[in-house]
Design an enzyme around this catalytic site. Structure first.
Site, PDB file in Angstrom:
ATOM      1  N   ASP A  59       0.847  -1.191   0.000  1.00 12.29           N
ATOM      2  CA  ASP A  59       0.000   0.000   0.000  1.00 12.29           C
ATOM      3  C   ASP A  59       0.887   1.247   0.000  1.00 12.29           C
ATOM      4  O   ASP A  59       2.114   1.137  -0.054  1.00 12.29           O
ATOM      5  CB  ASP A  59      -0.998  -0.021   1.172  1.00 12.29           C
ATOM      6  CG  ASP A  59      -0.343   0.157   2.537  1.00 12.29           C
ATOM      7  OD1 ASP A  59       0.805   0.642   2.624  1.00 12.29           O
ATOM      8  OD2 ASP A  59      -0.989  -0.180   3.535  1.00 12.29           O
ATOM      9  N   ALA A  60       0.246   2.410   0.021  1.00 12.24           N
ATOM     10  CA  ALA A  60       0.983   3.664  -0.121  1.00 12.24           C
ATOM     11  C   ALA A  60       1.956   3.917   1.033  1.00 12.24           C
ATOM     12  O   ALA A  60       2.790   4.820   0.953  1.00 12.24           O
ATOM     13  CB  ALA A  60       0.001   4.839  -0.249  1.00 12.24           C
TER      14      ALA A  60
END
Lengths: 133, 133, 133, 133
Positions: B16-17
């Site tokens: 994820d980010a």
């Protein structure tokens, strides 16, 4: 032919280590819009499968990525359906970033999704017009 | 009771980010290991469902995140099964980062997954011992 | 130009309530193959980003779904790269169901993925030839 | 301490071949609720990371699956935060199926999520009270 639109929020689950939405996940957003469009016409995919033995299958997707969505972005996903033959239809879909005015809404994704209506058991194409108009 | 182990590579889809594997995705890795463990015993979940009308359902997960996995990491996911009553079992599972020696393999995730064997239609608990030993 | 191939197993996480692999998840399989192809050439996407400030972005995907993959299927995902200009390349990718002989391997997915090499900060196109050959 | 609630619709992407929501995907629903709760308090996780160098990490999840959600279900996801020490907090979260009256809302998932506030670079625990109250 006017577009049907839904809002979609970008969460951690949608992003990847590049800091933007993972490229496959835009197809999830597109499908949410198609499902909500059916729901808006009073069509339940579960009921359709259970009572008529009919379901929709994606045959092809052409998708262009113009700009990336990021965490917390509020997106607008649209779909417009174009009938094509008796058993298939083309969904023209776009994803834009929400912003102040309509002019500012940046186009992120432009897609063309070809869908067929089939008998859930035999997978033989069925007339779509009986279910979608 | 010795552990069953599989290798799992971390791809963009898993991250994820934050630059690390998204917390829910470790549960996907755990499930791959349980499915491969059944497969290693010659058990096909599809066949079991089709011929015996039986399937496995997760009742509870206790998972502790010790350290984060990153893009391109090669992980080792393990499971050890502990029978618990007639219809349920506990899977003790760990995820480690692969490295040179066994000592260096950092523990990333420690989990305890409670699974029940049910009749696929009635969802009534079934004796697991007939299917898993 | 010979194809690079990887095996991919279908797990519960990949399927949907239709009993087949969810349409967006084939794009995850395609990306695993492209990442492993880079890895096979000794290219680490993390190192490339950290040391050269360069990354790859998908510009467009054209994907055709010919037949559906199911739980427990063992698939073979391939990619062949075709250079296109200085900064972009086309990946021709297919997904087949593994079976006994090569003739039996049913084609499930046929895709064309257009990728650009960019500076990770400015997003300006970079010469791909310096990184991929 | 009153619960914060959001609606979540179940789409094809959330389900698996068992016809119900895949067990890992409930953790995505739980995270959406925690993120929206922060947003409701005016806290942007992106801004917090960019300006204060602070982020939240999940240390542990205890989740019990009571009943399964299905395609098209409209769910209600809740969270209530309980401070625990200076740097961590416990989120008590539930997922219910929406129905007519409050009494009918079936409990599907009961979870306890332990979160720590850390410096994004050093990963050292930070006082959560400065960011969440």
């Amino acid at each position: 032919m006017s577009a049907f639109r839904i809002p979609v929020r970008v969460y951690w689950e949608d992003t990847d280590a590049g800091g933007v939405v993972y490229y496959a996940n835009y197809l999830r957003f597109l499908e949410r819009c198609r499902s909500d469009w059916l729901r808006s016409k009073g069509i339940s995919q579960q009921t359709l499968a259970a009572t008529r033995g009919v379901q929709f299958m994606v045959l092809a997707v052409n998708i262009e990525y113009k700009a990336a969505a990021r965490l917390d972005d509020l997106l607008e996903v649209s779909c417009e359906v174009e009938p094509e033959g008796r058993t298939t239809a083309i969904f023209h879909q776009q994803i834009r970033r929400e912003a102040g005015s309509a002019e500012e809404r940046e186009l992120l994704v432009d897609a063309r999704v070809r869908v067929v209506c089939v008998d859930a058991k035999t997978l033989r194409p069925q007339r779509m017009g009986e279910y979608i108009q």
